[in-house]
Design an enzyme around this catalytic site. Structure first.
Site, PDB file in Angstrom:
ATOM      1  N   TRP A  14      17.628 -13.027  34.368  1.00  0.00           N
ATOM      2  CA  TRP A  14      17.036 -12.785  33.046  1.00  0.00           C
ATOM      3  C   TRP A  14      18.158 -12.585  32.034  1.00  0.00           C
ATOM      4  O   TRP A  14      19.195 -11.973  32.347  1.00  0.00           O
ATOM      5  CB  TRP A  14      16.135 -11.542  33.071  1.00  0.00           C
ATOM      6  CG  TRP A  14      14.670 -11.855  33.163  1.00  0.00           C
ATOM      7  CD1 TRP A  14      13.770 -11.833  32.146  1.00  0.00           C
ATOM      8  CD2 TRP A  14      13.921 -12.238  34.333  1.00  0.00           C
ATOM      9  NE1 TRP A  14      12.514 -12.176  32.604  1.00  0.00           N
ATOM     10  CE2 TRP A  14      12.582 -12.431  33.937  1.00  0.00           C
ATOM     11  CE3 TRP A  14      14.257 -12.439  35.660  1.00  0.00           C
ATOM     12  CZ2 TRP A  14      11.578 -12.809  34.817  1.00  0.00           C
ATOM     13  CZ3 TRP A  14      13.270 -12.825  36.550  1.00  0.00           C
ATOM     14  CH2 TRP A  14      11.947 -13.002  36.136  1.00  0.00           C
ATOM     15  N   ASN A  15      17.920 -13.071  30.828  1.00  0.00           N
ATOM     16  CA  ASN A  15      18.941 -13.134  29.785  1.00  0.00           C
ATOM     17  C   ASN A  15      19.529 -11.755  29.426  1.00  0.00           C
ATOM     18  O   ASN A  15      20.693 -11.476  29.688  1.00  0.00           O
ATOM     19  CB  ASN A  15      18.277 -13.829  28.584  1.00  0.00           C
ATOM     20  CG  ASN A  15      19.160 -14.042  27.402  1.00  0.00           C
ATOM     21  OD1 ASN A  15      20.096 -13.307  27.175  1.00  0.00           O
ATOM     22  ND2 ASN A  15      18.872 -15.062  26.612  1.00  0.00           N
ATOM     23  N   TRP A  16      18.718 -10.887  28.803  1.00  0.00           N
ATOM     24  CA  TRP A  16      19.329  -9.625  28.348  1.00  0.00           C
ATOM     25  C   TRP A  16      19.623  -8.689  29.516  1.00  0.00           C
ATOM     26  O   TRP A  16      20.565  -7.908  29.448  1.00  0.00           O
ATOM     27  CB  TRP A  16      18.565  -8.984  27.194  1.00  0.00           C
ATOM     28  CG  TRP A  16      17.218  -8.326  27.411  1.00  0.00           C
ATOM     29  CD1 TRP A  16      16.258  -8.678  28.297  1.00  0.00           C
ATOM     30  CD2 TRP A  16      16.704  -7.197  26.672  1.00  0.00           C
ATOM     31  NE1 TRP A  16      15.165  -7.860  28.146  1.00  0.00           N
ATOM     32  CE2 TRP A  16      15.413  -6.947  27.169  1.00  0.00           C
ATOM     33  CE3 TRP A  16      17.188  -6.405  25.656  1.00  0.00           C
ATOM     34  CZ2 TRP A  16      14.611  -5.912  26.668  1.00  0.00           C
ATOM     35  CZ3 TRP A  16      16.396  -5.376  25.158  1.00  0.00           C
ATOM     36  CH2 TRP A  16      15.123  -5.131  25.660  1.00  0.00           C
TER      37      TRP A  16
ATOM     38  N   GLN B  14      15.430 -14.488  24.441  1.00  0.00           N
ATOM     39  CA  GLN B  14      15.310 -13.034  24.621  1.00  0.00           C
ATOM     40  C   GLN B  14      16.320 -12.334  23.708  1.00  0.00           C
ATOM     41  O   GLN B  14      17.158 -13.009  23.105  1.00  0.00           O
ATOM     42  CB  GLN B  14      15.535 -12.671  26.107  1.00  0.00           C
ATOM     43  CG  GLN B  14      14.335 -12.002  26.722  1.00  0.00           C
ATOM     44  CD  GLN B  14      14.567 -11.467  28.130  1.00  0.00           C
ATOM     45  OE1 GLN B  14      15.585 -11.725  28.746  1.00  0.00           O
ATOM     46  NE2 GLN B  14      13.597 -10.736  28.629  1.00  0.00           N
TER      47      GLN B  14
ATOM     48  N   GLY C 288      11.450  -8.857  24.839  1.00  0.00           N
ATOM     49  CA  GLY C 288      11.822  -7.992  25.959  1.00  0.00           C
ATOM     50  C   GLY C 288      10.867  -6.808  26.078  1.00  0.00           C
ATOM     51  O   GLY C 288      10.694  -6.255  27.149  1.00  0.00           O
TER      52      GLY C 288
ATOM     53  N   ASP D 172       7.719  -6.583  26.325  1.00  0.00           N
ATOM     54  CA  ASP D 172       6.606  -7.490  26.586  1.00  0.00           C
ATOM     55  C   ASP D 172       5.223  -6.966  26.199  1.00  0.00           C
ATOM     56  O   ASP D 172       4.403  -7.683  25.657  1.00  0.00           O
ATOM     57  CB  ASP D 172       6.543  -7.811  28.084  1.00  0.00           C
ATOM     58  CG  ASP D 172       7.805  -8.443  28.618  1.00  0.00           C
ATOM     59  OD1 ASP D 172       8.767  -8.620  27.857  1.00  0.00           O
ATOM     60  OD2 ASP D 172       7.829  -8.764  29.818  1.00  0.00           O
TER      61      ASP D 172
ATOM     62  N   ARG E 169       1.297  -2.149  35.006  1.00  0.00           N
ATOM     63  CA  ARG E 169       1.533  -3.536  34.573  1.00  0.00           C
ATOM     64  C   ARG E 169       0.500  -3.969  33.522  1.00  0.00           C
ATOM     65  O   ARG E 169      -0.559  -3.360  33.399  1.00  0.00           O
ATOM     66  CB  ARG E 169       1.452  -4.488  35.776  1.00  0.00           C
ATOM     67  CG  ARG E 169       2.567  -4.349  36.781  1.00  0.00           C
ATOM     68  CD  ARG E 169       3.911  -4.774  36.250  1.00  0.00           C
ATOM     69  NE  ARG E 169       3.986  -6.180  35.863  1.00  0.00           N
ATOM     70  CZ  ARG E 169       5.049  -6.740  35.270  1.00  0.00           C
ATOM     71  NH1 ARG E 169       6.116  -6.020  34.991  1.00  0.00           N
ATOM     72  NH2 ARG E 169       5.039  -8.011  34.936  1.00  0.00           N
TER      73      ARG E 169
ATOM     74  N   TYR F 285       3.923  -0.134  31.355  1.00  0.00           N
ATOM     75  CA  TYR F 285       4.915  -1.097  30.860  1.00  0.00           C
ATOM     76  C   TYR F 285       4.997  -1.160  29.331  1.00  0.00           C
ATOM     77  O   TYR F 285       4.070  -1.641  28.668  1.00  0.00           O
ATOM     78  CB  TYR F 285       4.458  -2.449  31.431  1.00  0.00           C
ATOM     79  CG  TYR F 285       5.463  -3.565  31.494  1.00  0.00           C
ATOM     80  CD1 TYR F 285       6.688  -3.397  32.116  1.00  0.00           C
ATOM     81  CD2 TYR F 285       5.158  -4.823  30.960  1.00  0.00           C
ATOM     82  CE1 TYR F 285       7.578  -4.457  32.205  1.00  0.00           C
ATOM     83  CE2 TYR F 285       6.041  -5.875  31.046  1.00  0.00           C
ATOM     84  CZ  TYR F 285       7.246  -5.684  31.654  1.00  0.00           C
ATOM     85  OH  TYR F 285       8.119  -6.729  31.734  1.00  0.00           O
ATOM     86  N   TRP F 286       6.090  -0.677  28.752  1.00  0.00           N
ATOM     87  CA  TRP F 286       6.387  -0.726  27.318  1.00  0.00           C
ATOM     88  C   TRP F 286       5.351  -0.014  26.444  1.00  0.00           C
ATOM     89  O   TRP F 286       5.254  -0.288  25.250  1.00  0.00           O
ATOM     90  CB  TRP F 286       6.596  -2.171  26.842  1.00  0.00           C
ATOM     91  CG  TRP F 286       7.860  -2.755  27.403  1.00  0.00           C
ATOM     92  CD1 TRP F 286       7.970  -3.636  28.440  1.00  0.00           C
ATOM     93  CD2 TRP F 286       9.216  -2.466  27.003  1.00  0.00           C
ATOM     94  NE1 TRP F 286       9.293  -3.906  28.709  1.00  0.00           N
ATOM     95  CE2 TRP F 286      10.071  -3.218  27.836  1.00  0.00           C
ATOM     96  CE3 TRP F 286       9.784  -1.655  26.018  1.00  0.00           C
ATOM     97  CZ2 TRP F 286      11.468  -3.177  27.724  1.00  0.00           C
ATOM     98  CZ3 TRP F 286      11.167  -1.618  25.894  1.00  0.00           C
ATOM     99  CH2 TRP F 286      11.988  -2.372  26.744  1.00  0.00           C
TER     100      TRP F 286
ATOM    101  N   GLU G  38      12.749   0.674  37.141  1.00  0.00           N
ATOM    102  CA  GLU G  38      12.801  -0.204  35.971  1.00  0.00           C
ATOM    103  C   GLU G  38      12.765   0.596  34.660  1.00  0.00           C
ATOM    104  O   GLU G  38      13.441   0.295  33.690  1.00  0.00           O
ATOM    105  CB  GLU G  38      11.594  -1.158  36.028  1.00  0.00           C
ATOM    106  CG  GLU G  38      11.501  -2.146  34.902  1.00  0.00           C
ATOM    107  CD  GLU G  38      10.342  -3.132  35.084  1.00  0.00           C
ATOM    108  OE1 GLU G  38       9.563  -2.961  36.056  1.00  0.00           O
ATOM    109  OE2 GLU G  38      10.223  -4.067  34.286  1.00  0.00           O
TER     110      GLU G  38
END
Ligand code: DGY
Length: 427
Positions: free
Chosen positions: A33-35, A102, A160, A162, A195, A348-349, A392
């Site tokens: 994953w990018n970041w 991202q 990011g 999400d 999730r 999540y977030w 995470e």
């Protein structure tokens, strides 16, 4: 017996190393994953500098011909993850990737690595600089619809963050009627309570299908796509990344680029005012389709210090907001203010603390002289990583780990901040 957190964090990175690139965690996210990878490089730098650079070179080996840096690089097949390369169908030459980008944190990480050891970094920044500059130019060309330096995102996964409540209203307008049947794989790894819902997944997929149907043409997705959001996080991060890229351009003697980057910085410094929401007293993401602010105070709102924006009054208002949040949680910084109706400390977030965002918030506060708060943000990050077993993300109420386990970026940020804490203690 006292846990040896250093060895544990290091072994998470080594176990998640797939030979030149690192997966965020086994199973849930089995690709690069990018970041994530940019932050992972910061962790490797604590014990293996060549490996830190290799992480970035392997990431940028997958840059697109149009110079977008994709959000996932599918180095090998893996059925644990959905949606994989056969869903994205990006048809780029070389390794398979996703079709979106991202947060562009890489230039800032490259600058940090360079400052840690300039002599050994020179050859690496010479290789990486043109790719970083080209990616930032891609943002300027395709993702700046108002031509004011703010970043348009075409999918929540680009931010990011999400599953942030910022995207609830704009996502609800996305047509999901053609999505059809599919099997989620994330729920094989993590409890559903942490999730996104299936309805949210339908929306995520509808946006992927839109990009695919339009051959991932960046102009079409940005102008006509079903999700067009000016993201406060990406905008702050890109401005900051341009400040760091400027330092690299100067070190490399790229005088034409220096002028261009300075213009981009000035544009974004002024442009960010557009996202300031006086009603809530914070910078908020903005929906270009519905023409409305998200009204959400998220952890990304506090990246203003990292980006170096805000009048003295706006900074004071943001500090007041952070102080109010501090009074409501055990650990800083939750991903959305606890007053928000969607706040949930394990989802999540929608509440949990994310080490990588905390790292950037703490750095910004420190640079702007708010050391008491920056120390708290970074010490809390170390504390939750330890209490939460390098998961995470972490509950701001209890510090307990949420989401995926043995998580690379949590280990990497712990390694980086642990080194800072040791210097601070004079150890
Ligand atoms: C996921 O699949 O949840 C990822 O975060 C998307 O990038």
């Amino acid at each position: 017996m006292k846990t040896d957190f250093y060895s544990e964090a290091k072994s998470i990175l080594l176990n998640n190393d797939r030979g030149g690139y690192t997966v965020p965690t086994e199973g849930l996210y089995p690709f690069q994953w990018n970041w994530d990878s940019a932050f992972v490089a910061l962790g490797f730098a604590q014990f293996d500098r060549p490996r830190a650079w290799q992480e970035l070179h392997s990431l940028f080996s997958a840059q697109w011909e149009n110079r977008m840096q994709p959000h996932i690089v599918f180095h090998q097949e893996d059925d644990d993850y959905f949606p994989g390369p056969s869903v994205w169908q990006t048809n780029q030459p070389g390794v398979a990737t996703s079709g979106i980008t991202q947060p562009p944190v890489a230039a800032s990480i490259v600058r940090l690595l360079w400052e840690q050891d300039k002599a050994s970094a020179m050859a690496h920044i010479e290789r990486l600089y043109p790719k970083l500059m080209a990616w930032h130019t891609w943002f300027a060309n395709y993702r700046d619809p108002l031509k004011n330096g703010l970043v348009l995102v075409t999918h929540p996964w680009e931010t990011g963050r999400d599953n942030s409540p910022e995207w609830d209203s704009p996502m609800s307008a996305v047509d999901t009627s053609a999505v059809g049947e599919y099997a989620r794989r994330d729920l094989n790894q993590v409890d559903q309570s942490m999730r996104p819902t299936t309805e949210q997944y339908d929306h995520y997929l509808a946006m992927v299908f839109y990009g695919r149907e339009h051959n991932w043409d960046p102009e079409v997705t940005a102008k006509n796509g079903p999700f067009q959001m000016l993201d406060v996080g990406m905008s702050m991060i890109l401005l900051r990344a341009n400040r760091d890229l400027l330092v690299l351009a100067e070190a490399l003697g790229k005088s034409d680029d220096v002028l261009l980057i300075k213009q981009r910085i000035e544009l974004a410094e002024n442009g960010l005012g557009y996202l300031w929401n006086d009603d809530v007293g914070a910078y908020c993401s903005y929906d270009l389709i519905q023409q409305q602010s998200s009204h959400c105070i998220t952890n990304a709102s506090f990246l203003a210090f990292y980006a170096g924006v805000g009048s003295p009054a706006q900074k004071q208002t943001l500090l007041n907001r952070l102080q109010e949040i501090r009074d409501q949680v055990a650990y800083l910084v939750p991903s959305i203010t606890p007053e928000h109706p969607a706040y949930n400390p394990i989802l999540y977030w929608r509440g949990p603390i994310w080490s990588v965002v905390n790292f950037m918030i703490g750095q910004g506060l420190m640079e702007q002289g708010y050391t008491e708060l920056s120390d708290q943000v970074w010490l809390d990050t170390l504390a939750v990583s330890e209490a939460g077993n390098f998961y995470e993300s972490f509950s701001p109420a209890t510090g307990k780990g949420t989401g995926g386990k043995q998580f690379s970026w949590s280990a990497a940020i712990w390694l980086h901040l642990n080194a800072w804490n040791n210097t601070r203690d004079g150890q």
